[in-house]
Scaffold this active site. Structure first.
Site, PDB file in Angstrom:
ATOM      1  N   GLN A  99       0.854  -1.187   0.000  1.00  0.00           N
ATOM      2  CA  GLN A  99       0.000   0.000   0.000  1.00  0.00           C
ATOM      3  C   GLN A  99       0.887   1.233   0.000  1.00  0.00           C
ATOM      4  O   GLN A  99       1.809   1.337   0.808  1.00  0.00           O
ATOM      5  CB  GLN A  99      -0.899   0.052   1.233  1.00  0.00           C
ATOM      6  CG  GLN A  99      -1.843   1.247   1.176  1.00  0.00           C
ATOM      7  CD  GLN A  99      -2.606   1.457   2.476  1.00  0.00           C
ATOM      8  OE1 GLN A  99      -2.029   1.825   3.488  1.00  0.00           O
ATOM      9  NE2 GLN A  99      -3.901   1.206   2.443  1.00  0.00           N
ATOM     10  N   TYR A 182      -5.802  11.227   4.056  1.00  0.00           N
ATOM     11  CA  TYR A 182      -4.417  11.235   3.572  1.00  0.00           C
ATOM     12  C   TYR A 182      -4.324  12.084   2.308  1.00  0.00           C
ATOM     13  O   TYR A 182      -5.332  12.492   1.741  1.00  0.00           O
ATOM     14  CB  TYR A 182      -3.931   9.806   3.302  1.00  0.00           C
ATOM     15  CG  TYR A 182      -3.724   9.029   4.575  1.00  0.00           C
ATOM     16  CD1 TYR A 182      -2.659   9.330   5.418  1.00  0.00           C
ATOM     17  CD2 TYR A 182      -4.598   8.027   4.953  1.00  0.00           C
ATOM     18  CE1 TYR A 182      -2.471   8.640   6.599  1.00  0.00           C
ATOM     19  CE2 TYR A 182      -4.415   7.328   6.136  1.00  0.00           C
ATOM     20  CZ  TYR A 182      -3.355   7.640   6.957  1.00  0.00           C
ATOM     21  OH  TYR A 182      -3.167   6.971   8.127  1.00  0.00           O
ATOM     22  N   CYS A 351     -10.846  -9.400  19.638  1.00  0.00           N
ATOM     23  CA  CYS A 351     -10.433  -8.002  19.815  1.00  0.00           C
ATOM     24  C   CYS A 351     -11.487  -7.337  20.702  1.00  0.00           C
ATOM     25  O   CYS A 351     -12.679  -7.574  20.532  1.00  0.00           O
ATOM     26  CB  CYS A 351     -10.395  -7.343  18.438  1.00  0.00           C
ATOM     27  SG  CYS A 351     -10.426  -5.550  18.464  1.00  0.00           S
ATOM     28  N   CYS A 354     -10.429  -1.799  21.998  1.00  0.00           N
ATOM     29  CA  CYS A 354      -9.953  -0.795  22.960  1.00  0.00           C
ATOM     30  C   CYS A 354      -9.139   0.309  22.285  1.00  0.00           C
ATOM     31  O   CYS A 354      -8.892   1.354  22.870  1.00  0.00           O
ATOM     32  CB  CYS A 354      -9.089  -1.480  24.012  1.00  0.00           C
ATOM     33  SG  CYS A 354      -7.581  -2.188  23.310  1.00  0.00           S
ATOM     34  N   CYS A 367      -0.942  -4.982  21.297  1.00  0.00           N
ATOM     35  CA  CYS A 367      -2.361  -5.340  21.368  1.00  0.00           C
ATOM     36  C   CYS A 367      -2.699  -5.711  22.805  1.00  0.00           C
ATOM     37  O   CYS A 367      -1.930  -6.399  23.471  1.00  0.00           O
ATOM     38  CB  CYS A 367      -2.623  -6.517  20.435  1.00  0.00           C
ATOM     39  SG  CYS A 367      -4.273  -7.211  20.606  1.00  0.00           S
ATOM     40  N   ALA A 398      -3.882 -11.603  33.866  1.00  0.00           N
ATOM     41  CA  ALA A 398      -2.475 -12.026  33.886  1.00  0.00           C
ATOM     42  C   ALA A 398      -2.367 -13.468  34.377  1.00  0.00           C
ATOM     43  O   ALA A 398      -1.662 -14.294  33.781  1.00  0.00           O
ATOM     44  CB  ALA A 398      -1.660 -11.095  34.781  1.00  0.00           C
ATOM     45  N   GLU A 417      -8.138 -18.806  42.920  1.00  0.00           N
ATOM     46  CA  GLU A 417      -8.795 -17.495  42.871  1.00  0.00           C
ATOM     47  C   GLU A 417      -9.703 -17.382  44.094  1.00  0.00           C
ATOM     48  O   GLU A 417     -10.522 -18.258  44.347  1.00  0.00           O
ATOM     49  CB  GLU A 417      -9.594 -17.379  41.568  1.00  0.00           C
ATOM     50  CG  GLU A 417     -10.617 -16.273  41.516  1.00  0.00           C
ATOM     51  CD  GLU A 417     -10.059 -14.874  41.780  1.00  0.00           C
ATOM     52  OE1 GLU A 417      -8.974 -14.554  41.272  1.00  0.00           O
ATOM     53  OE2 GLU A 417     -10.718 -14.125  42.533  1.00  0.00           O
ATOM     54  N   GLN A 425     -10.132  -8.000  37.148  1.00  0.00           N
ATOM     55  CA  GLN A 425     -10.571  -6.655  36.737  1.00  0.00           C
ATOM     56  C   GLN A 425     -11.360  -6.671  35.424  1.00  0.00           C
ATOM     57  O   GLN A 425     -12.061  -5.712  35.109  1.00  0.00           O
ATOM     58  CB  GLN A 425      -9.365  -5.723  36.573  1.00  0.00           C
ATOM     59  CG  GLN A 425      -8.598  -5.438  37.851  1.00  0.00           C
ATOM     60  CD  GLN A 425      -9.412  -4.632  38.857  1.00  0.00           C
ATOM     61  OE1 GLN A 425     -10.275  -3.849  38.485  1.00  0.00           O
ATOM     62  NE2 GLN A 425      -9.163  -4.849  40.136  1.00  0.00           N
ATOM     63  N   LYS A 435     -18.465  -1.384  26.744  1.00  0.00           N
ATOM     64  CA  LYS A 435     -17.272  -2.151  27.084  1.00  0.00           C
ATOM     65  C   LYS A 435     -17.562  -3.656  27.108  1.00  0.00           C
ATOM     66  O   LYS A 435     -16.748  -4.436  27.579  1.00  0.00           O
ATOM     67  CB  LYS A 435     -16.720  -1.704  28.451  1.00  0.00           C
ATOM     68  CG  LYS A 435     -16.314  -0.241  28.546  1.00  0.00           C
ATOM     69  CD  LYS A 435     -15.149   0.130  27.651  1.00  0.00           C
ATOM     70  CE  LYS A 435     -13.836  -0.408  28.070  1.00  0.00           C
ATOM     71  NZ  LYS A 435     -13.132   0.371  29.058  1.00  0.00           N
TER      72      LYS A 435
HETATM   73  C1  LIG Z   1      -2.330  -0.056  14.266  1.00  0.00           C
HETATM   74  C2  LIG Z   1      -3.082   0.281  13.028  1.00  0.00           C
HETATM   75  C3  LIG Z   1      -2.425   0.851  11.946  1.00  0.00           C
HETATM   76  C4  LIG Z   1      -3.115   1.135  10.769  1.00  0.00           C
HETATM   77  N1  LIG Z   1      -2.437   1.608   9.674  1.00  0.00           N
HETATM   78  C5  LIG Z   1      -3.076   1.702   8.481  1.00  0.00           C
HETATM   79  C6  LIG Z   1      -2.366   1.990   7.281  1.00  0.00           C
HETATM   80  O1  LIG Z   1      -1.155   2.169   7.268  1.00  0.00           O
HETATM   81  N2  LIG Z   1      -3.075   2.060   6.127  1.00  0.00           N
HETATM   82  C7  LIG Z   1      -4.424   1.847   6.086  1.00  0.00           C
HETATM   83  O2  LIG Z   1      -5.025   1.899   5.017  1.00  0.00           O
HETATM   84  N3  LIG Z   1      -5.108   1.579   7.211  1.00  0.00           N
HETATM   85  C8  LIG Z   1      -4.469   1.484   8.394  1.00  0.00           C
HETATM   86  N4  LIG Z   1      -5.170   1.163   9.525  1.00  0.00           N
HETATM   87  C9  LIG Z   1      -6.627   1.018   9.446  1.00  0.00           C
HETATM   88  C10 LIG Z   1      -7.011  -0.423   9.230  1.00  0.00           C
HETATM   89  O3  LIG Z   1      -6.511  -0.911   8.023  1.00  0.00           O
HETATM   90  C11 LIG Z   1      -8.527  -0.584   9.258  1.00  0.00           C
HETATM   91  O4  LIG Z   1      -9.075   0.158   8.223  1.00  0.00           O
HETATM   92  C12 LIG Z   1      -9.140  -0.150  10.572  1.00  0.00           C
HETATM   93  O5  LIG Z   1      -8.420  -0.681  11.651  1.00  0.00           O
HETATM   94  C13 LIG Z   1     -10.590  -0.616  10.653  1.00  0.00           C
HETATM   95  O6  LIG Z   1     -10.695  -1.982  10.463  1.00  0.00           O
HETATM   96  P1  LIG Z   1     -10.945  -3.014  11.672  1.00  0.00           P
HETATM   97  O7  LIG Z   1     -12.212  -2.596  12.338  1.00  0.00           O
HETATM   98  O8  LIG Z   1     -11.034  -4.346  11.004  1.00  0.00           O
HETATM   99  O9  LIG Z   1      -9.792  -2.886  12.582  1.00  0.00           O
HETATM  100  C14 LIG Z   1      -4.503   0.892  10.701  1.00  0.00           C
HETATM  101  C15 LIG Z   1      -5.155   0.320  11.801  1.00  0.00           C
HETATM  102  C16 LIG Z   1      -4.463   0.004  12.947  1.00  0.00           C
HETATM  103  C17 LIG Z   1      -5.192  -0.654  14.082  1.00  0.00           C
HETATM  104  S1  SF4 Z   2      -5.245  -3.383  20.850  1.00  0.00           S
HETATM  105 FE1  SF4 Z   2      -6.337  -3.224  18.905  1.00  0.00          FE
HETATM  106  S2  SF4 Z   2      -6.454  -5.309  18.140  1.00  0.00           S
HETATM  107 FE2  SF4 Z   2      -5.869  -5.446  20.273  1.00  0.00          FE
HETATM  108  S3  SF4 Z   2      -7.780  -5.670  21.376  1.00  0.00           S
HETATM  109 FE3  SF4 Z   2      -7.393  -3.492  21.351  1.00  0.00          FE
HETATM  110  S4  SF4 Z   2      -8.405  -2.740  19.488  1.00  0.00           S
HETATM  111 FE4  SF4 Z   2      -8.278  -4.957  19.330  1.00  0.00          FE
END
Ligand SMILES: Cc1cc2nc3c(=O)[nH]c(=O)nc-3n(C[C@H](O)[C@H](O)[C@H](O)COP(=O)(O)O)c2cc1C
Ligand code: SF4
Length: 647
Positions: A99, A182, A351, A354, A367, A398, A417, A425, A435
């Site tokens: 990309q 972007y 996931c 958060c 994560c 943990a 426990e 927690q 949440k």
């Molecule tokens: C840590 C992180 C970095 C990301 N970097 C990019 C990126 O470089 N380019 C991009 O198109 N989307 C990026 N995204 C967005 C993800 O590709 C995605 O569109 C977004 O997390 C929503 O999808 P999800 O709900 O499946 O996480 C990033 C997301 C996360 C969590």
């Molecule tokens: S850090 Fe990102 S991938 Fe991991 S649980 Fe939280 S939202 Fe999900």
């Protein structure tokens, strides 16, 4: 049992065939060093390819940045490292694409890294992203300026050269990011493109930048090499481009030779409409991709809050999209595809939405639920050479993670426990509004503990006396934390309770409540109480509320608190708690904040003193989780796996 079939049907993207419909979209990870591919980056992608993802995206910086989060592709020196990633991904049968993210920043020749755009128009008077993303380390220099025509032409050339390198490194396709605010999307939007030359004004002119990028790349890689594009479903900012415009953009891209489109189910970084946070129900934004699919005859991928394989399967089988683009679900569990295929849904590490991963894009993504993300090489769970008897005291995240990892490695594990259920927690963390995904994570951990053969003893408090009778080779203390009550006059009063007591329903509060502490727990408790009709005031000592919450979530929580009428007061030093409120001092002035109940949300402290009694018991002793230092779920999970994988 739900059958996952459609998700595993192959699909063609231009000249390549993908083994299935699961796409892992590109991520800014900050795992590269000096823009070079590292083992950390390679291991991260190897793990996801091994887990069964069909199509993996690698996000690139097209230009030299300042400690940027991407590997580079602006020089031939990057090609050997890229070939290594490509090879490892191909070996597992997946395809991999590059990309090209011309983000917000660019450096021309040896010049500085600058914030550039079509016309130097910032919507927020700040860079269009809350993240640095390779911008100047000193953000005071990040003031957007308009690109000259010569610079635009030089960017086109850079794209073409980068596409050539991607092809040479063996990457199967290139995707242009034209979404989220972007640079490319800033050209498309009438809000950020105020140019009066051939790159501004009419829709056709605003699309020219992207269309010329496509042309430049085609020239360097040929007509057959697959070029794709990622777009936002809409800009979601008043006066910006709409879903109807995005459909038009998609059909123009198809005509220009783009062979697949990925639709982010949301708008720009600057939009104040929630798209990716836990307040958005899973799948709620897929309609963007579905609509755009109607406008084109090329494959369309849907993205955003696709949280589990059953939802993903429905999206494909109902024809709403051709591919599903899962980012966080695959950060949390790289083996999601394989597990889904085998129907092992309970084994998928969910996931919790958060957004901690977003928060760490500039420093190295971590994560909360999967401590191995980005540490795949470090925490490779192997059988122990010398199985031991291990006692773990405390069944929070943990302790649970340590227990199942240790058991998987062949140790005999007992998890004690004192409460009636495992989760610590996590049980409380799942209570505030939006949440509840944390409960699914607790269910997952419970299931892992159960199936790994750990002996669980509930309702068993381990006293200093009892510890000696355990006869374990190793003891892991994971007794967690309890609320910290600051030493303020009046803190021992009957009207004072803790946030924990509120959330668990152990104590009732009156109509008017003052919360001391405006971090995550204080703010979430405020929302919980406001939803129950209480009049709430938050008092925070610092300048900012919720400063311990990821930015991606924080703005939205504060917006909701504002709408719910929660009074938010910062820079208040508490002097005393009285029978009907709190006296605080701000800027030298004493102020009174009225409340029937005062809720303490001032942090946590390690619970108990068990660790003190463990020296000299003849066993190895380890401390993990909040008992070590009260922190977030990510830190607790990491300490669990770190200790359990090292014994
Ligand atoms: C840590 C992180 C970095 C990301 N970097 C990019 C990126 O470089 N380019 C991009 O198109 N989307 C990026 N995204 C967005 C993800 O590709 C995605 O569109 C977004 O997390 C929503 O999808 P999800 O709900 O499946 O996480 C990033 C997301 C996360 C969590
Ligand atoms: S850090 Fe990102 S991938 Fe991991 S649980 Fe939280 S939202 Fe999900």
């Amino acid at each position: 049992m739900e059958q996952i079939k459609k998700l595993f049907e192959p699909i063609r993207i231009g000249t390549i065939e993908l083994p299935n419909r699961i796409k892992f979209p590109p991520l800014a990870l900050s795992y590269a060093v000096d823009d070079m591919v590292t083992d950390r980056l390679k291991n991260f992608y190897a793990e996801r390819a091994k887990g069964g993802v069909g199509f993996i995206g690698l996000s690139f910086g097209l230009t030299r940045l300042e400690q940027g989060p991407f590997p580079g592709i602006y020089d031939d020196k990057f090609i050997p490292g890229l070939k290594e990633i490509v090879e490892v991904v191909h070996n597992y049968g997946a395809k991999i694409f590059a990309q090209f993210g011309a983000g917000y920043y660019w450096s021309f020749s040896d010049g500085p890294v600058e914030l550039v755009g079509p016309s130097g128009t910032s919507l927020s008077k700040r860079p269009g992203t809350p993240f640095r993303l390779g911008g100047p380390l000193d953000q005071r220099h990040a003031v957007e300026r308009a690109l000259t025509i010569d610079e635009i032409k030089s960017i086109m050339t850079t794209y073409g050269e980068a596409a050539h390198r991607a092809k040479e490194a063996g990457l199967d396709a290139v995707e242009f990011i034209a979404s989220t605010g972007y640079m490319v999307s800033r050209f498309i939007s009438p809000l950020t493109n105020k140019r009066t030359d051939q790159y501004g004004g009419s829709f056709e002119n605003r699309m020219r930048f992207l269309l010329e990028i496509i042309e430049s790349c085609k020239k360097s890689v040929g007509e057959d090499y697959p070029l794709m594009c990622r777009i936002s479903g809409a800009q979601l900012i008043e006066g910006g481009y709409t879903l109807e415009d995005s459909k038009l953009i998609a059909s123009m891209l198809e005509k220009a030779g783009i062979c697949a489109i990925d639709v982010i189910g949301g708008g720009w970084h600057e939009a104040s409409v929630a798209s990716l946070t836990s307040s958005v129900p899973p799948g709620a934004k897929i309609f963007f991709a579905e609509e755009i699919k109607q406008a084109v005859n090329i494959p369309v991928a849907a993205n955003g809050r696709i949280t589990d394989p059953i939802l993903a399967e429905q999206i494909i089988s109902q024809g709403r999209a051709d591919l599903v683009s899962l980012a966080r679900a695959l950060i949390a569990d790289p083996d999601l595809p394989i597990k889904a295929k085998k129907g092992r849904f309970d084994d998928i590490r969910p996931c919790i939405c958060c957004c901690r991963c977003f928060e760490t894009v500039d420093t190295g993504v971590i994560c909360s639920v999967n401590a191995r993300a980005g540490r795949e090489g470090q925490y490779d769970i192997k059988p122990s050479a010398k199985p031991k008897k291990i006692a773990i005291i405390g069944g929070g995240p943990a302790g649970m993670e340590a227990a199942s990892v240790a058991a998987l490695r062949g140790h005999r594990v007992t998890l004690c426990e004192k409460g009636s259920q495992l989760g610590g927690q996590l049980i409380i963390a799942a209570i505030p509004p939006y949440k509840d995904e944390i409960s699914k994570f607790r269910d997952y951990l419970n299931h892992q503990v159960e199936k790994s053969g750990v002996e669980v003893r509930l309702g068993e408090e381990i006293t200093p006396q009892a510890i000696k009778s355990i006869m374990a080779d190793a003891v892991i203390v994971a007794t967690g934390a309890s609320p910290l009550i600051p030493s303020i006059p009046g803190a021992e009063g009957k009207n004072v309770i803790t946030a924990l007591e509120v959330l668990t329903g152990r104590k009732e509060v009156g109509e008017e409540v003052v919360i001391i502490g405006g971090g995550m727990v204080g703010c979430e408790t405020a929302e919980y109480l406001a939803q129950r009709g209480k009049k709430v005031t938050i008092l925070e000592m610092l300048e900012r509320l919720a400063s311990d919450i990821p930015k991606a979530v924080r703005w939205e929580l504060l917006q909701r608190l504002g709408k719910a009428g929660v009074r938010m007061e910062t820079k208040v030093n508490i002097i005393e708690i009285t029978e009907n409120g709190v006296n605080g001092k701000r800027n030298g002035e004493v102020e009174f904040f009225k409340g029937n109940n005062i809720v303490i949300a001032a942090g946590m402290k390690p619970e108990g003193e068990l660790g003190k009694y463990l020296t000299g018991i003849g066993a190895e002793v380890y401390t993990i989780g909040d008992q070590l230092k009260p922190q977030k779920i990510a830190e607790a999970m990491e300490s669990g796996i770190r200790v359990a994988s090292g014994i």
